[in-house]
Structure formats: C-alpha cells, structure tokens
Design an enzyme around this catalytic site. Structure first.
Site, PDB file in Angstrom:
ATOM      1  CB  SER A   1      -0.897   0.015   1.240  1.00 26.46           C
ATOM      2  OG  SER A   1      -1.560   1.262   1.392  1.00 26.46           O
TER       3      SER A   1
ATOM      4  CE1 TYR B   1      -3.643  -2.270   5.462  1.00 25.85           C
ATOM      5  CE2 TYR B   1      -3.262   0.097   5.330  1.00 25.85           C
ATOM      6  CZ  TYR B   1      -3.522  -1.106   4.710  1.00 25.85           C
ATOM      7  OH  TYR B   1      -3.663  -1.160   3.352  1.00 25.85           O
TER       8      TYR B   1
END
Length: 258
Positions: A138, A151
C-alpha cells in the site's frame, strides 16, 4: 508434467477478486483462498464459464496452520505454483492503545506472517517454474500511520520484504513485484471502521484498474506498481519533507476521519 497454478489469497472481494479475473483472462489456472467459501464458489463458477475451473481453498490466514492447510490442498490436487499473489490483508482504524489487541495482532498474522510463510514455503516451486510473486502492499507503507499504526507498519514490512526477495530470487528467474495502491473503493474501509474521505475521491483507482496494472507490472518484472498518477508522486513528495513533518501531517489527517 505437473500442472501449474496461480495462488491468490483474499480472493473473495475487492482487489483479490479483480486479480483473479485478470489472471484467469490471461490463461492462468487459479487456486483461490479466503474465509468466505460462498463468495469463492461464486467467483469460481464465473471463471469456470470462461476457462479452467479454479481450485477453492477455504482458509483463514489468521490461523497458525494456514500455510499447511493451503499446501496440503494444493498437493492433493497435484499442482505446483507458477505465481503467488499475496493479496489478503486488513486494517483497523483508531488509536493502537484503544483498539482490541487481538484484532491488531490479527493484522500482523494476515498482512505479515501469512504473506511471509507462503512466500518462503513455495519459493522452491516458483524457482523451479521460473514464476512470480506479487505482494499487495500500500502507499501507506511509505508513511508512519498514527490512527492505523499496525496496518501502516505492516505495509512497510511488505514493501521492504518484497524488495529483498526480488534481489534474492531475481537471480533464479523469479519475478517479484510489490503493488502499492492508494485508496481503492472496496470493503476494506468498512472493515477498518471508517468511511472514505476526500483522499479517496481524489486519488482512488478502481479495483479492476489496480488489478490490471498489477498483472502487467508483474509480467514486466517491475519492482513496484503504484496505480494512478496521484499515487506515483507520493514517494517523491515524501523526500521533500522531514519525517517529523510527515508524521504530524498524517496524524492530523487521520484525526479528521473520527
């Protein structure tokens, strides 16, 4: 000759489903794994109408024995991996000290441990078959992430680990690529516990477009794929500002989601 398949984790929704469609459209036989067997069966039925029937493996990657479960299922089918797509992953929104600890450790189980396990477990097959690994990171992996600390950190690991594997496995003819999308309209936000904001409206690329860019990037043996012009400039812009400034800016931005 042993049949070769592409294993895609987290194939039941979002980018994973679109990756399955892209790989299938390009002639790959698939092995699909996720928790939700009903969704996997529906996707397998769709793909079977256009090509080879996928292998379905119902598996929760948070489980410590997930790797063994997947490996046993593939061995039972008599297949080897040609490509491994580590797509499964999730996050939770909120201060790390306030969110459930077990849930945050689950992020590490799925985003880091399972991805690492599968990459190492099947590396010999990928070397033998001159295949490829696509790990879904990401753009968050380039940033510190107050408000989604575990995360963001997990995706930093994915980027670093994938780049190192690329160096180690490249000499054996294995393509290794990390996909780093920005906001993508999927179920991710709802599971994480926040609604998409203006960043999603400005930077988002559809899951289908992300999957196509990822497939092309892997086939071209690109180190990293950052879908969308807005996302491509993020790593460059980060070099222009001190880390402390970026940390404070991300923290303020994340606070607005509350």
């Amino acid at each position: 000759m042993t049949e070769r398949v592409t294993l895609i984790t987290g194939a039941s929704a979002g980018i994973g489903t679109e990756l399955a469609r892209v790989f299938a459209a390009n002639g790959h036989r698939l092995a699909l794994t996720a928790r939700r067997i009903d969704r996997l069966e529906a996707l397998a039925s769709e793909l079977s109408a256009k090509g080879k029937k996928p292998i379905i493996i119902a598996c929760d990657l948070e489980a410590a024995d997930a790797g063994e479960t997947i490996a046993a299922a593939l061995a039972a089918e008599g297949v080897e991996l040609d490509c491994l797509v580590n797509n499964a992953g999730f996050g939770v929104f909120g201060d790390a000290l306030e969110r459930d600890r077990a849930e945050q450790l689950g992020i590490i189980d799925v985003n880091i441990r399972a991805l690492t396990d599968l990459s190492l477990r099947f590396a010999d097959q990928l070397v033998r078959n001159k295949g490829g690994i696509l790990n879904v990171g990401s753009v968050a992996g380039f940033l510190p992430g107050p408000g989604m600390a575990v995360y963001y950190a997990s995706k930093a690991y994915v980027i670093s680990f994938t780049e190192a594997l690329r160096c180690e496995l490249g000499k054996h003819g294995v393509r290794v690529t990390v996909l780093c999308p920005g906001p993508v309209p999927t179920e991710f936000q709802a599971r994480a516990g926040f609604a998409p904001g203006f960043d999603s409206a400005i930077l988002n690329v559809s899951a289908a477009d992300v999957a196509l860019a990822a497939y092309r990037g892997l086939m071209a043996n690109k180190r990293a794929v950052l879908p969308g012009l807005g996302i491509k400039i993020v790593p460059f812009l980060l070099r222009l500002f001190p880390r402390g400034f970026i940390l404070a800016a991300v923290g303020r931005f994340q606070m607005r989601k509350r």
